[in-house]
Design a protein around this motif. Structure first.
Motif, PDB file in Angstrom:
ATOM      1  N   ASP A   9      32.373 -34.234   2.553  1.00 34.04           N
ATOM      2  CA  ASP A   9      33.590 -33.433   2.514  1.00 34.04           C
ATOM      3  C   ASP A   9      34.421 -33.560   3.779  1.00 34.04           C
ATOM      4  OD1 ASP A   9      31.687 -32.059   3.969  1.00 34.04           O
ATOM      5  OD2 ASP A   9      32.340 -30.075   3.307  1.00 34.04           O
ATOM      6  N   GLN A  35      33.436 -33.648  -3.216  1.00 33.77           N
ATOM      7  CA  GLN A  35      32.789 -32.524  -3.884  1.00 33.77           C
ATOM      8  C   GLN A  35      31.635 -33.027  -4.740  1.00 33.77           C
ATOM      9  OE1 GLN A  35      35.098 -29.252  -5.541  1.00 33.77           O
ATOM     10  NE2 GLN A  35      36.972 -30.301  -4.930  1.00 33.77           N
ATOM     11  N   PRO A  58      30.793 -28.968  -1.278  1.00 35.87           N
ATOM     12  CA  PRO A  58      31.313 -27.916  -2.151  1.00 35.87           C
ATOM     13  C   PRO A  58      31.192 -28.327  -3.612  1.00 35.87           C
ATOM     14  CG  PRO A  58      33.120 -29.156  -1.153  1.00 35.87           C
ATOM     15  CD  PRO A  58      31.857 -29.652  -0.507  1.00 35.87           C
ATOM     16  N   ASN A  61      25.808 -28.841  -4.415  1.00 34.97           N
ATOM     17  CA  ASN A  61      25.214 -29.347  -3.174  1.00 34.97           C
ATOM     18  C   ASN A  61      24.471 -30.662  -3.396  1.00 34.97           C
ATOM     19  OD1 ASN A  61      22.102 -28.790  -3.424  1.00 34.97           O
ATOM     20  ND2 ASN A  61      23.128 -26.977  -4.239  1.00 34.97           N
ATOM     21  N   GLN A 158      23.994 -21.650  -5.889  1.00 31.03           N
ATOM     22  CA  GLN A 158      25.151 -22.016  -5.076  1.00 31.03           C
ATOM     23  C   GLN A 158      26.369 -21.176  -5.454  1.00 31.03           C
ATOM     24  OE1 GLN A 158      25.992 -26.184  -4.836  1.00 31.03           O
ATOM     25  NE2 GLN A 158      27.886 -25.912  -3.714  1.00 31.03           N
ATOM     26  N   GLU A 162      28.425 -18.450  -3.199  1.00 31.58           N
ATOM     27  CA  GLU A 162      29.853 -18.648  -2.950  1.00 31.58           C
ATOM     28  C   GLU A 162      30.690 -17.464  -3.427  1.00 31.58           C
ATOM     29  OE1 GLU A 162      30.577 -22.344  -4.910  1.00 31.58           O
ATOM     30  OE2 GLU A 162      29.914 -23.560  -3.200  1.00 31.58           O
ATOM     31  N   ILE A 209      25.243 -23.782   0.740  1.00 27.73           N
ATOM     32  CA  ILE A 209      26.663 -23.569   1.046  1.00 27.73           C
ATOM     33  C   ILE A 209      26.835 -23.743   2.547  1.00 27.73           C
ATOM     34  CG2 ILE A 209      27.063 -21.980  -0.868  1.00 27.73           C
ATOM     35  CD1 ILE A 209      26.947 -19.683   1.163  1.00 27.73           C
TER      36      ILE A 209
END
Length: 211
Positions: A9, A35, A58, A61, A158, A162, A209
């Motif tokens: 990323d 991503q 993002p 993972n 995840q 988030e 994250i």
């Protein structure tokens, strides 16, 4: 021609890996992704020989992406190229099916050696990672908590960390809210936590994250 998909990323990291790949005769970059879900789409479309993949991505993972790739594209090798050097992340990545693991701090020569090895379907671990694996084996390490998570539990974990609600997760993953609740309970039990705040801390510690 050895075809490499780069997934990170950070643009500067992708550019650095691209320079290394394109500077080697017989290698080419077939795509880049920033991503996790994008990695899966591109991998299934382009079928690269190797995916150079960060753990912290993002969307999905790197551990979850690795599991999916090894299931969907068994001929594609996964090289985890990351800054995370803790035993649980390394063992979780290898349990997911990665056949290579090197640290971003180790330099270009290790990246070239790793891509060369995986291109010949041989595993590769940098000296630093190999030493950690040996130390863990000698001290009879405990199983990484991530190793016990199913793929769906990783996805739900995840999204929970988030900040997504059960309803949002159900819609995104196209499953029922009851199924989300079941996966959520299993993930929290395996993580050894009881509250959402504790779960977020677990997710950050295990790089599900980014902090």
């Amino acid at each position: 021609m050895l075809r490499v998909l780069i997934a990170d990323d950070h643009e500067i990291v992708r550019r650095g890996v691209r320079d290394v790949v394109e500077g080697h005769l017989g290698w080419e970059v077939c795509a880049e992704a920033n991503q996790g879900d994008q990695v899966l789409e591109l991998a299934q479309e382009l079928r690269p020989n190797i995916i150079v993949l960060d753990v912290s991505l993002p969307g999905l993972n790197g551990v979850a992406v690795t599991r999916q790739v090894r299931t969907l594209l068994p001929a594609t090798e996964v090289l985890l190229f990351t800054m995370h050097d803790d035993d649980e992340t390394i063992s979780g990545g290898l349990a997911a099916g990665a056949r290579g693991y090197i640290l971003k701090s180790e330099g270009e020569s290790q990246l070239v050696a790793a891509i060369s090895a995986l291109g010949a379907h041989r595993p590769y671990f940098s000296p630093a990672v190999s030493e950690m694996l040996l130390e863990a084996a000698l001290h009879d390490r405990k199983k990484s908590r991530l190793e016990s998570f199913t793929l769906r539990e990783l996805e739900v974990a995840q999204l929970i960390a988030e900040g997504s609600s059960n309803k949002q997760i159900a819609r995104q993953l196209e499953i029922s809210i009851k199924t989300v609740e079941s996966h959520r309970a299993a993930a929290m039990r395996k993580a050894g936590v009881r509250t959402a705040a504790e779960f977020v801390r677990f997710a950050i510690k295990h790089h599900l994250i980014q902090a």
